[in-house]
Design an enzyme around this catalytic site. Sequence first.
Site, PDB file in Angstrom:
ATOM      1  N   HIS A  28       0.917  -1.385  -0.195  1.00 47.09           N
ATOM      2  CA  HIS A  28      -0.025  -0.027   0.157  1.00 47.09           C
ATOM      3  C   HIS A  28       1.237   1.404   0.110  1.00 47.09           C
ATOM      4  CE1 HIS A  28      -3.850  -2.131   0.447  1.00 47.09           C
ATOM      5  NE2 HIS A  28      -3.306  -3.094   1.006  1.00 47.09           N
ATOM      6  N   ASP A  34       3.059   5.826  -5.226  1.00 51.88           N
ATOM      7  CA  ASP A  34       3.427   6.661  -6.414  1.00 51.88           C
ATOM      8  C   ASP A  34       2.472   7.567  -7.330  1.00 51.88           C
ATOM      9  OD1 ASP A  34       2.820   6.204  -9.406  1.00 51.88           O
ATOM     10  OD2 ASP A  34       2.800   3.889  -9.649  1.00 51.88           O
ATOM     11  N   ARG A  37       0.040   7.460 -10.251  1.00 49.08           N
ATOM     12  CA  ARG A  37      -1.021   6.444 -10.017  1.00 49.08           C
ATOM     13  C   ARG A  37      -1.752   7.386  -9.509  1.00 49.08           C
ATOM     14  NH1 ARG A  37      -3.478   2.258  -6.367  1.00 49.08           N
ATOM     15  NH2 ARG A  37      -3.256   4.038  -4.896  1.00 49.08           N
ATOM     16  N   GLY A  61     -11.576  -3.046  -4.735  1.00 48.66           N
ATOM     17  CA  GLY A  61     -10.586  -3.087  -3.322  1.00 48.66           C
ATOM     18  C   GLY A  61     -10.774  -2.465  -3.288  1.00 48.66           C
ATOM     19  N   GLU A  83     -13.411  -4.332   0.555  1.00 49.16           N
ATOM     20  CA  GLU A  83     -11.634  -4.876   0.592  1.00 49.16           C
ATOM     21  C   GLU A  83     -11.877  -6.540   1.203  1.00 49.16           C
ATOM     22  OE1 GLU A  83      -9.194  -4.086  -1.024  1.00 49.16           O
ATOM     23  OE2 GLU A  83      -7.717  -5.761   0.271  1.00 49.16           O
ATOM     24  N   GLU A 112     -17.330 -10.863  -4.943  1.00 50.42           N
ATOM     25  CA  GLU A 112     -17.986 -11.750  -5.016  1.00 50.42           C
ATOM     26  C   GLU A 112     -18.534 -11.763  -4.158  1.00 50.42           C
ATOM     27  OE1 GLU A 112     -14.922 -11.653  -5.914  1.00 50.42           O
ATOM     28  OE2 GLU A 112     -13.626 -12.118  -7.808  1.00 50.42           O
ATOM     29  N   GLU A 126      -8.709  -0.021  -8.863  1.00 53.66           N
ATOM     30  CA  GLU A 126      -7.173  -0.117  -9.613  1.00 53.66           C
ATOM     31  C   GLU A 126      -6.985  -1.073  -9.665  1.00 53.66           C
ATOM     32  OE1 GLU A 126      -4.091  -0.275  -9.817  1.00 53.66           O
ATOM     33  OE2 GLU A 126      -2.947   0.190  -7.984  1.00 53.66           O
ATOM     34  N   GLU A 135      -1.445 -10.781 -11.373  1.00 62.29           N
ATOM     35  CA  GLU A 135      -2.936 -10.504 -10.315  1.00 62.29           C
ATOM     36  C   GLU A 135      -4.390 -11.204 -10.346  1.00 62.29           C
ATOM     37  OE1 GLU A 135      -3.122  -7.141  -7.269  1.00 62.29           O
ATOM     38  OE2 GLU A 135      -1.087  -6.686  -8.196  1.00 62.29           O
ATOM     39  N   HIS A 282       5.259   1.877 -10.512  1.00 63.26           N
ATOM     40  CA  HIS A 282       5.876   1.712  -9.755  1.00 63.26           C
ATOM     41  C   HIS A 282       5.593   0.085 -10.490  1.00 63.26           C
ATOM     42  CE1 HIS A 282       1.555   0.574  -8.438  1.00 63.26           C
ATOM     43  NE2 HIS A 282       1.856  -0.419  -8.469  1.00 63.26           N
TER      44      HIS A 282
HETATM   45  C1  LIG Z   1      -3.726  -3.187  -6.790  1.00 64.58           C
HETATM   46  S1  LIG Z   1      -4.490  -2.139  -4.813  1.00 64.58           S
HETATM   47  C2  LIG Z   1      -5.654  -0.838  -4.772  1.00 64.58           C
HETATM   48  C3  LIG Z   1      -6.065  -0.807  -3.680  1.00 64.58           C
HETATM   49  C4  LIG Z   1      -6.739   0.912  -3.744  1.00 64.58           C
HETATM   50  N1  LIG Z   1      -7.397   0.296  -4.504  1.00 64.58           N
HETATM   51  C5  LIG Z   1      -6.056   2.131  -3.947  1.00 64.58           C
HETATM   52  O1  LIG Z   1      -6.161   2.161  -5.396  1.00 64.58           O
HETATM   53  O2  LIG Z   1      -5.098   2.647  -3.183  1.00 64.58           O
HETATM   54  C6  LIG Z   1      -5.972  -3.670  -5.128  1.00 64.58           C
HETATM   55  C7  LIG Z   1      -6.953  -4.822  -3.763  1.00 64.58           C
HETATM   56  O3  LIG Z   1      -7.611  -4.656  -4.041  1.00 64.58           O
HETATM   57  C8  LIG Z   1      -8.373  -6.558  -3.060  1.00 64.58           C
HETATM   58  N2  LIG Z   1      -8.955  -7.003  -4.173  1.00 64.58           N
HETATM   59  C9  LIG Z   1      -8.528  -7.608  -5.194  1.00 64.58           C
HETATM   60  N3  LIG Z   1      -9.483  -8.451  -5.526  1.00 64.58           N
HETATM   61  C10 LIG Z   1     -10.468  -8.367  -5.015  1.00 64.58           C
HETATM   62  C11 LIG Z   1     -11.958  -9.032  -5.082  1.00 64.58           C
HETATM   63  N4  LIG Z   1     -12.129  -9.895  -5.599  1.00 64.58           N
HETATM   64  N5  LIG Z   1     -12.920  -8.695  -3.467  1.00 64.58           N
HETATM   65  C12 LIG Z   1     -12.322  -6.927  -2.371  1.00 64.58           C
HETATM   66  N6  LIG Z   1     -11.024  -7.093  -2.541  1.00 64.58           N
HETATM   67  C13 LIG Z   1     -10.327  -7.380  -3.340  1.00 64.58           C
HETATM   68  C14 LIG Z   1      -7.148  -6.131  -2.188  1.00 64.58           C
HETATM   69  O4  LIG Z   1      -7.194  -6.787  -1.160  1.00 64.58           O
HETATM   70  C15 LIG Z   1      -6.602  -4.990  -2.165  1.00 64.58           C
HETATM   71  O5  LIG Z   1      -6.105  -4.416  -1.547  1.00 64.58           O
END
Ligand SMILES: C[S@@+](CC[C@H](N)C(=O)[O-])C[C@H]1O[C@@H](n2cnc3c(N)ncnc32)[C@H](O)[C@@H]1O
Length: 340
Positions: A28, A34, A37, A61, A83, A112, A126, A135, A282
């Site tokens: 995080h 970043d 971003r 997420g 999340e 889901e 994101e 991922e 990043h």
């Molecule tokens: C790339 S990070 C982005 C975090 C935040 N939105 C940001 O921009 O700083 C992706 C986040 O989505 C969460 N995530 C990924 N797949 C998910 C899902 N199916 N349901 C809920 N959270 C999810 C991950 O745990 C992670 O914290």
Amino acid sequence: MAMLKKRKHERTEQDCEYFQCYSDVSVHEEMIADTVRTNAYKLALLRNHSSLQGKTVLDVGAGTGILSVFSVQAGAQAVYAVEASSMSQLACQVVKSNDMENKVKVLNSSVESAEIPEQVDAIVSEWMGYALMYESMLPSVIYARDKWLKPGGLILPSCADLFIAPVNDLIVESRLDFWSEVKGMYGVDMSCMQSFARSCIMNKEMAVNLVSPEDVLSFPVRFASLDLNVCTQEEVRNLHGSFQFSCFGSSLLHGFAVWFSVTFPGENSVTLSTSPYGEETHWKQTLLYLDEEVQVEQDTEITGDVTLSPSDINPRHLRVLLNYSIGGGLRRTKQFQMGS
Ligand SMILES: C[S@@+](CC[C@H](N)C(=O)[O-])C[C@H]1O[C@@H](n2cnc3c(N)ncnc32)[C@H](O)[C@@H]1O
């Protein structure tokens, strides 16, 4: 005895491992630090102020909750911050610190399995990994779009493009040259190490590194595009495209760099680019090395195609299949893995 049917959104071991990574601060920290971003998302949300004013948003997420906070700043009256990792607890604190508890509801769940109280006007997420698809989070965003977004609702970002270009890699070149230089340093000839070094550096997984604009040997090619309003789970699990390059000049070709951009909807649309020509992010660039470097000249033609799909072993990981031919020579195939 009949097999027990797997529950629909049961978390796999790989999902648990994946969400565990997002329970740590480092990832995080890297994302929030970043600024290319994070400012792109902030600007994109603020520029969509007129569409978001008084509307509902689903943040897929949410991580630390920063995009949910931006959404409220952009005028949203209710945000569902979903999340799956334990970072959701910190997101609650971030929301509280910004006096937004009455507008942002944090849900600790996978999207889901989440029960969102209503259909939403917009989705922000994101989801992009290295080479866009590492991922494999995009299928979750598509799931959320199909289940929770009102018809005609907004999705941010709304399109994604993948690019490829042939590159000379100065770091690889100097790491290979190093073994010829040892004699001058210690009087011991170690140049025989060079071919072993080459196989270690160039034969393994995809590398994530910065490519300088001057290392790009031809105009890049956009080999795949996704319209996030309509793309399907099947489409994003098999991204394929072809390329044809004509080299700028005489150089050693070490491989290909892959990068992406995403574009947000609205007038004056914002594009977040991870190109070697743009500001560093990043994500850097992803490198697909040849088995060994090849000399190219001005106008040398390189043709081929590339396919990105989830790895069979772990669908969060990425497999890239590259077919290429240099200067009309033999067509070669190379497969890469990122992760497993
Ligand atoms: C790339 S990070 C982005 C975090 C935040 N939105 C940001 O921009 O700083 C992706 C986040 O989505 C969460 N995530 C990924 N797949 C998910 C899902 N199916 N349901 C809920 N959270 C999810 C991950 O745990 C992670 O914290």
